[in-house]
Design a protein around this motif. Structure first.
Motif, mmCIF file in Angstrom:
data_model
loop_
_atom_site.group_PDB
_atom_site.id
_atom_site.type_symbol
_atom_site.label_atom_id
_atom_site.label_comp_id
_atom_site.label_asym_id
_atom_site.label_seq_id
_atom_site.Cartn_x
_atom_site.Cartn_y
_atom_site.Cartn_z
ATOM 1 N N MET A 47 -49.435 91.032 35.781
ATOM 2 C CA MET A 47 -50.234 89.999 35.107
ATOM 3 C C MET A 47 -51.100 89.160 36.041
ATOM 4 O O MET A 47 -52.198 88.760 35.695
ATOM 5 C CB MET A 47 -49.315 89.080 34.304
ATOM 6 N N VAL A 48 -50.598 88.930 37.239
ATOM 7 C CA VAL A 48 -51.315 88.036 38.148
ATOM 8 C C VAL A 48 -52.675 88.625 38.534
ATOM 9 O O VAL A 48 -53.593 87.889 38.882
ATOM 10 C CB VAL A 48 -50.441 87.721 39.394
ATOM 11 N N HIS A 62 -54.317 89.340 29.938
ATOM 12 C CA HIS A 62 -53.472 88.407 30.677
ATOM 13 C C HIS A 62 -52.857 87.337 29.765
ATOM 14 O O HIS A 62 -51.676 87.020 29.869
ATOM 15 C CB HIS A 62 -54.272 87.740 31.809
ATOM 16 N N ARG A 98 -48.932 86.837 29.510
ATOM 17 C CA ARG A 98 -48.403 85.563 30.029
ATOM 18 C C ARG A 98 -47.548 84.859 28.975
ATOM 19 O O ARG A 98 -46.486 84.321 29.276
ATOM 20 C CB ARG A 98 -49.548 84.661 30.486
ATOM 21 N N PHE A 149 -43.081 92.593 39.102
ATOM 22 C CA PHE A 149 -43.808 91.438 39.622
ATOM 23 C C PHE A 149 -42.963 90.157 39.563
ATOM 24 O O PHE A 149 -42.919 89.379 40.514
ATOM 25 C CB PHE A 149 -45.141 91.235 38.894
ATOM 26 N N THR A 192 -41.371 83.762 47.816
ATOM 27 C CA THR A 192 -41.958 82.421 47.775
ATOM 28 C C THR A 192 -40.865 81.348 47.760
ATOM 29 O O THR A 192 -40.960 80.347 48.465
ATOM 30 C CB THR A 192 -42.813 82.272 46.506
ATOM 31 N N MET A 249 -39.994 78.587 50.547
ATOM 32 C CA MET A 249 -40.057 77.153 50.235
ATOM 33 C C MET A 249 -38.784 76.454 50.719
ATOM 34 O O MET A 249 -38.841 75.383 51.327
ATOM 35 C CB MET A 249 -40.224 76.947 48.735
ATOM 36 N N SER A 303 -45.696 78.104 50.732
ATOM 37 C CA SER A 303 -45.147 79.424 51.031
ATOM 38 C C SER A 303 -46.137 80.531 50.685
ATOM 39 O O SER A 303 -46.106 81.599 51.261
ATOM 40 C CB SER A 303 -43.788 79.640 50.377
ATOM 41 N N ARG A 334 -59.834 85.857 44.370
ATOM 42 C CA ARG A 334 -60.617 86.038 43.150
ATOM 43 C C ARG A 334 -61.850 86.861 43.504
ATOM 44 O O ARG A 334 -62.221 86.984 44.673
ATOM 45 C CB ARG A 334 -61.068 84.692 42.574
ATOM 46 N N ALA A 382 -49.950 74.452 45.698
ATOM 47 C CA ALA A 382 -49.004 75.475 46.159
ATOM 48 C C ALA A 382 -48.637 76.470 45.055
ATOM 49 O O ALA A 382 -48.319 77.627 45.339
ATOM 50 C CB ALA A 382 -47.742 74.820 46.706
ATOM 51 N N PHE A 383 -48.645 76.024 43.804
ATOM 52 C CA PHE A 383 -48.326 76.917 42.691
ATOM 53 C C PHE A 383 -49.600 77.389 41.980
ATOM 54 O O PHE A 383 -49.543 77.891 40.858
ATOM 55 C CB PHE A 383 -47.411 76.214 41.684
ATOM 56 N N GLY A 384 -50.754 77.233 42.629
ATOM 57 C CA GLY A 384 -52.013 77.579 41.987
ATOM 58 C C GLY A 384 -52.348 76.545 40.923
ATOM 59 O O GLY A 384 -51.690 75.499 40.807
ATOM 60 N N HIS A 443 -53.684 81.088 35.606
ATOM 61 C CA HIS A 443 -52.650 81.882 36.291
ATOM 62 C C HIS A 443 -51.626 81.030 37.011
ATOM 63 O O HIS A 443 -50.826 81.548 37.784
ATOM 64 C CB HIS A 443 -53.293 82.830 37.316
ATOM 65 N N CYS A 469 -48.538 79.330 38.467
ATOM 66 C CA CYS A 469 -47.217 79.966 38.573
ATOM 67 C C CYS A 469 -46.395 79.877 37.280
ATOM 68 O O CYS A 469 -46.097 78.784 36.794
ATOM 69 C CB CYS A 469 -46.429 79.334 39.718
ATOM 70 N N GLY A 476 -43.357 80.798 37.064
ATOM 71 C CA GLY A 476 -41.960 80.530 37.409
ATOM 72 C C GLY A 476 -41.774 79.157 38.015
ATOM 73 O O GLY A 476 -40.754 78.885 38.653
HETATM 74 C C1 HEM Z 1 -41.812 78.226 45.662
HETATM 75 C C2 HEM Z 1 -41.890 79.228 44.870
HETATM 76 C C3 HEM Z 1 -43.160 79.780 44.286
HETATM 77 C C4 HEM Z 1 -44.475 79.623 44.681
HETATM 78 C C5 HEM Z 1 -45.010 78.817 45.864
HETATM 79 C C6 HEM Z 1 -45.285 80.366 43.748
HETATM 80 C C7 HEM Z 1 -46.664 80.426 43.796
HETATM 81 C C8 HEM Z 1 -47.461 81.027 42.844
HETATM 82 C C9 HEM Z 1 -48.909 80.985 42.818
HETATM 83 C C10 HEM Z 1 -49.798 80.292 43.859
HETATM 84 C C11 HEM Z 1 -49.326 81.676 41.726
HETATM 85 C C12 HEM Z 1 -50.772 81.840 41.240
HETATM 86 C C13 HEM Z 1 -51.400 83.137 41.621
HETATM 87 C C14 HEM Z 1 -52.864 83.188 41.253
HETATM 88 O O1 HEM Z 1 -53.389 82.369 40.481
HETATM 89 O O2 HEM Z 1 -53.564 84.073 41.788
HETATM 90 C C15 HEM Z 1 -48.129 82.183 41.067
HETATM 91 C C16 HEM Z 1 -48.144 82.948 39.929
HETATM 92 C C17 HEM Z 1 -46.999 83.451 39.361
HETATM 93 N N1 HEM Z 1 -45.694 83.182 39.708
HETATM 94 FE FE1 HEM Z 1 -45.075 81.998 41.198
HETATM 95 N N2 HEM Z 1 -44.463 80.970 42.825
HETATM 96 C C18 HEM Z 1 -43.161 80.628 43.111
HETATM 97 C C19 HEM Z 1 -42.035 81.016 42.442
HETATM 98 C C20 HEM Z 1 -42.012 81.836 41.347
HETATM 99 C C21 HEM Z 1 -40.827 82.246 40.626
HETATM 100 C C22 HEM Z 1 -39.408 81.790 40.936
HETATM 101 C C23 HEM Z 1 -41.248 83.094 39.636
HETATM 102 C C24 HEM Z 1 -40.474 83.832 38.556
HETATM 103 C C25 HEM Z 1 -39.368 83.525 38.028
HETATM 104 C C26 HEM Z 1 -42.690 83.179 39.718
HETATM 105 C C27 HEM Z 1 -43.484 83.910 38.869
HETATM 106 C C28 HEM Z 1 -44.861 83.887 38.866
HETATM 107 C C29 HEM Z 1 -45.666 84.643 37.911
HETATM 108 C C30 HEM Z 1 -45.143 85.541 36.792
HETATM 109 C C31 HEM Z 1 -47.008 84.370 38.231
HETATM 110 C C32 HEM Z 1 -48.247 84.950 37.542
HETATM 111 C C33 HEM Z 1 -48.775 83.986 36.536
HETATM 112 C C34 HEM Z 1 -50.042 84.478 35.889
HETATM 113 O O3 HEM Z 1 -50.716 85.387 36.416
HETATM 114 O O4 HEM Z 1 -50.356 83.966 34.807
HETATM 115 N N3 HEM Z 1 -43.112 82.404 40.768
HETATM 116 N N4 HEM Z 1 -47.009 81.756 41.753
#
Ligand code: HEM
Length: 403
Positions: free
Chosen positions: A82-83, A90, A94, A235, A243, A247, A285, A291, A341-343, A347, A349, A351
């Protein structure tokens, strides 16, 4: 700095990329790389691109075909997760993934994570030391996500290495051995999941506690196709590992230099909520996002032709003085903290709740038990640019007070 190229990173960059980020932000914030791609380092530009899914696509088919080979397992995986897809596919996937991740009640997840954290700390305590990565930060997410997906304990062994191998292939210039390991990991993971999903279909779990059963069954009338299910399971299992490990590891390492912050957090675990955001900001992390421009556009006055690949430097944006006062200072009380950090955007994050919950419990219980921990041997960095963290962080768990 003038000849900086993401594809030829010097050794110092892996140790400390921040001086380079600062130079780029100040001197060349929309930097053109020799391969024609752009690197953005200012907060305003990085967040603007993340928020604008119309002009900036996440679809990586064009970029990954030459990188991985269009028939390769890595290509099939990374273009189906999905990412790396755009709306409308998407949006639909999502929604199904968010539903499945939110299925178990938060208290159930809290109790399960706490039990896992305490078991790891119990195991380390008699030794008086541990490797905060292998024995704690990396051991935890595999168990937490394994519990959420109800993966039998005996079968969790290969998950972390598969995840690492698949994610390492996303580095700017993976070598042949890394590509081979990544392809093998996708193949191994697919076979493992086909088996696991088949067993779960025959013997379903409770869709209100078991994320995998919920992913299989879907929401209402909608459900994931077989390809969507398999590749998004890979994924999610990948995204949940490295990640979160980094962290937790990065925060434990940063706190070595912050005895006052440690004392404060050990005394009041609620302070961990803002502190977590600061740890995520200052040592993100995930350092890079990507993009591709879908049409001719402009970023900060620079003309961007359609088709231009763009690297978004989260690590640089999160230390931009235009967005954060005194950005190189770790201030656990910093608030608000609008880090990336989580975007951000469509998209962002999926999680994030689990990641925060896991890091909060891991760090607060570690500190409550071992507030005076010290470094037992020099830490070893992970050696990757996109995923910033440690390979090893040996800590002595001094339980007595030094004051
Ligand atoms: C400190 C921990 C984490 C960080 C720093 C992190 C960071 C990110 C970032 C920056 C993105 C955006 C990517 C983009 O827009 O190109 C992302 C997307 C995502 N993350 Fe995390 N993540 C973390 C933990 C997790 C965990 C624990 C899960 C699952 C249980 C997870 C599942 C996902 C998913 C499914 C996406 C895709 C979302 C989408 O495309 O709509 N992440 N994450």
């Amino acid at each position: 700095m003038k000849d900086f190229d993401l594809r030829k990173l010097p050794e110092e960059f892996y140790q400390d990329p921040y001086p380079t980020y600062r130079w780029l932000r100040e001197n060349d914030p929309v930097r053109r790389m020799p391969d024609g791609s752009l690197l953005l380092t200012r907060y305003a530009d990085v967040s603007a691109v993340y928020r604008d899914a119309k002009h900036f696509s996440s679809d990586k088919r064009r970029e990954f075909a030459p990188k991985f080979g269009p028939e390769s397992p890595l290509y099939q995986h990374h273009t189906a997760s999905m990412v790396f897809t755009d709306a409308p596919a998407h949006t639909r996937v999502r929604r199904l993934v968010l539903g499945a991740l939110a299925a178990p009640p938060s208290e159930t997840v809290e109790a399960a994570i706490t039990a896992r954290v305490d078991a790891l700390l119990d195991a380390a305590a008699p030794h008086g030391q541990l490797d905060a990565i292998a024995d704690f930060a990396a051991a935890l997410p595999v168990q937490v996500i394994g519990d959420l997906f109800a993966i039998p304990a005996a079968r969790r062994g290969p998950l972390r290495q598969w995840s690492l191998d698949i994610l390492t292939a996303l580095e700017p210039t993976p070598d042949a051995a890394q590509l081979a390991a990544g392809n093998q990991a996708v193949t191994g993971f697919l076979a493992f999941l086909a088996d696991l999903i088949d067993a779960r279909r025959r013997n379903p779990g409770d869709p209100y506690t078991d994320t995998l059963t919920r992913l299989i069954q879907g929401e209402g009338y909608d459900r994931l196709s077989e390809t969507e299910l398999l590749h998004n399971c890979i994924f999610i299992l990948d995204a949940a590992h490295e990640t979160t490990t980094n962290m937790i590891g990065n925060a434990l390492e940063a706190m070595l230099r912050l005895p006052e912050a440690r004392a404060l957090l050990a005394a009041d675990p609620e302070q961990m909520r803002p502190a977590l955001e600061e740890f995520a900001r200052i040592e993100s992390s995930n350092q890079f996002g990507n993009r591709i421009a879908t049409r001719d556009t402009r970023i900060a006055g620079t003309a961007i032709p359609a088709g231009t690949p763009i690297t978004l430097c989260i690590g640089a944006a999160n230390r931009d003085p235009a967005a954060f006062a005194d950005p190189d200072r770790l201030d656990i009380t910093r608030w608000p903290n609008k880090h990336l950090a989580f975007g951000i955007g469509v998209h962002m994050c999926a999680g994030i709740t689990l990641a925060r919950q896991e890091a909060r419990i891991a760090l607060s219980r570690f500190l409550a038990r071992f507030p005076n921990y010290t470094l037992a041997a020099p830490p070893v960095r992970g050696g990757r640019a996109r995923f910033r963290g440690f390979r090893s962080l040996p800590l002595a768990l001094a339980t007595h007070s030094h004051s």
